[in-house]
Design a protein around this motif. Structure first.
Motif, PDB file in Angstrom:
ATOM      1  N   LEU A  49       0.822  -1.211   0.000  1.00  0.00           N
ATOM      2  CA  LEU A  49       0.000   0.000   0.000  1.00  0.00           C
ATOM      3  C   LEU A  49       0.859   1.265   0.000  1.00  0.00           C
ATOM      4  CD1 LEU A  49      -3.133   0.519   0.254  1.00  0.00           C
ATOM      5  CD2 LEU A  49      -2.701   0.883   2.667  1.00  0.00           C
ATOM      6  N   HIS A  50       1.797   1.352   0.938  1.00  0.00           N
ATOM      7  CA  HIS A  50       2.575   2.579   1.114  1.00  0.00           C
ATOM      8  C   HIS A  50       3.747   2.704   0.139  1.00  0.00           C
ATOM      9  CE1 HIS A  50       0.462   2.307   4.964  1.00  0.00           C
ATOM     10  NE2 HIS A  50       0.636   3.606   5.063  1.00  0.00           N
ATOM     11  N   ARG A  55      -0.058   4.847  -1.445  1.00  0.00           N
ATOM     12  CA  ARG A  55      -1.299   5.214  -0.770  1.00  0.00           C
ATOM     13  C   ARG A  55      -1.092   5.001   0.724  1.00  0.00           C
ATOM     14  NH1 ARG A  55      -5.672   1.741  -2.184  1.00  0.00           N
ATOM     15  NH2 ARG A  55      -4.201   0.114  -2.703  1.00  0.00           N
ATOM     16  N   ALA A  56      -1.866   5.676   1.537  1.00  0.00           N
ATOM     17  CA  ALA A  56      -1.730   5.544   2.986  1.00  0.00           C
ATOM     18  C   ALA A  56      -3.114   5.525   3.626  1.00  0.00           C
ATOM     19  CB  ALA A  56      -0.900   6.698   3.551  1.00  0.00           C
ATOM     20  N   VAL A  57      -3.147   5.090   4.876  1.00  0.00           N
ATOM     21  CA  VAL A  57      -4.394   5.060   5.646  1.00  0.00           C
ATOM     22  C   VAL A  57      -4.134   5.648   7.041  1.00  0.00           C
ATOM     23  CG1 VAL A  57      -5.580   3.217   4.407  1.00  0.00           C
ATOM     24  CG2 VAL A  57      -3.954   2.619   6.190  1.00  0.00           C
ATOM     25  N   MET A 115      -0.475   9.421  -1.257  1.00  0.00           N
ATOM     26  CA  MET A 115       0.699   9.953  -0.563  1.00  0.00           C
ATOM     27  C   MET A 115       1.370  11.084  -1.326  1.00  0.00           C
ATOM     28  SD  MET A 115       2.299   6.478   1.103  1.00  0.00           S
ATOM     29  CE  MET A 115       3.826   7.276   1.540  1.00  0.00           C
ATOM     30  N   GLU A 116       1.214  11.137  -2.630  1.00  0.00           N
ATOM     31  CA  GLU A 116       1.847  12.196  -3.414  1.00  0.00           C
ATOM     32  C   GLU A 116       1.134  13.533  -3.220  1.00  0.00           C
ATOM     33  OE1 GLU A 116       4.736  11.513  -4.753  1.00  0.00           O
ATOM     34  OE2 GLU A 116       4.480   9.404  -4.259  1.00  0.00           O
ATOM     35  N   THR A 117      -0.204  13.502  -3.208  1.00  0.00           N
ATOM     36  CA  THR A 117      -0.966  14.752  -3.096  1.00  0.00           C
ATOM     37  C   THR A 117      -1.356  15.070  -1.657  1.00  0.00           C
ATOM     38  OG1 THR A 117      -3.115  13.683  -3.378  1.00  0.00           O
ATOM     39  CG2 THR A 117      -1.954  14.375  -5.393  1.00  0.00           C
ATOM     40  N   GLY A 118      -1.368  14.040  -0.796  1.00  0.00           N
ATOM     41  CA  GLY A 118      -1.811  14.244   0.580  1.00  0.00           C
ATOM     42  C   GLY A 118      -3.317  14.400   0.689  1.00  0.00           C
TER      43      GLY A 118
END
Length: 148
Positions: A49-50, A55-57, A115-118
């Motif tokens: 995921l990361h 992507r993050a959670v 994760m790139e755009t937050g």
């Protein structure tokens, strides 16, 4: 209701000078529970995921009630189920027990983000479908069920 579970033994590193589990250690174990749920139940490891999908959670909210102290070598069972699944977030109900005795209960809200755009982004269909397998009643449904 289905719930994902982790068994944890309270270790020396978890307790404070009073001989009880130091409360911040619970938060690390809650994070372990969530990470294991993603890897084992949702087939979405944090590494994939990361690091691969970027992507993050992150946890956007957490609240916990501590019921009874845990001590060295207690055997705890941590559990979670999905209370609410939104378009880009989810509310998880969490608990820890030692035998029949409640040690903590609470909820946390995770947000699915790029994760790139937050910025938050919708759950992918495959992850959403996997998460629905762990849905339980919402707190309002659960309390209505208790009164019926």
């Amino acid at each position: 209701m289905p719930s994902f579970k982790n068994d944890v033994q309270v270790r020396f590193a978890h307790v404070d000078a009073a001989g009880i589990m130091f409360y911040p250690r619970y938060f690390g174990l809650i994070n372990d529970l969530v990470e294991d749920w993603f890897a084992q139940a949702l087939d979405a490891s944090f590494r994939q995921l990361h690091l691969v999908e970027r992507r993050a959670v992150p946890t956007a909210h957490i609240e916990v009630d501590f019921h009874t102290p845990s001590k060295l070598e207690d055997q705890l069972v941590f559990s979670l189920f999905v209370e609410r699944l939104g378009s880009s977030s989810c509310t998880l109900r969490i608990a820890a027990h030692c035998g029949a005795e409640a040690r903590l209960s609470g909820k946390l809200i995770l947000v699915h983000m790029d994760m790139e755009t937050g910025k938050s982004q919708p759950w992918p269909d495959d992850l959403r479908a996997a998460m629905t397998q762990w849905q339980g009643p919402s707190s309002s449904e659960a309390s209505q069920g208790d009164n019926a």
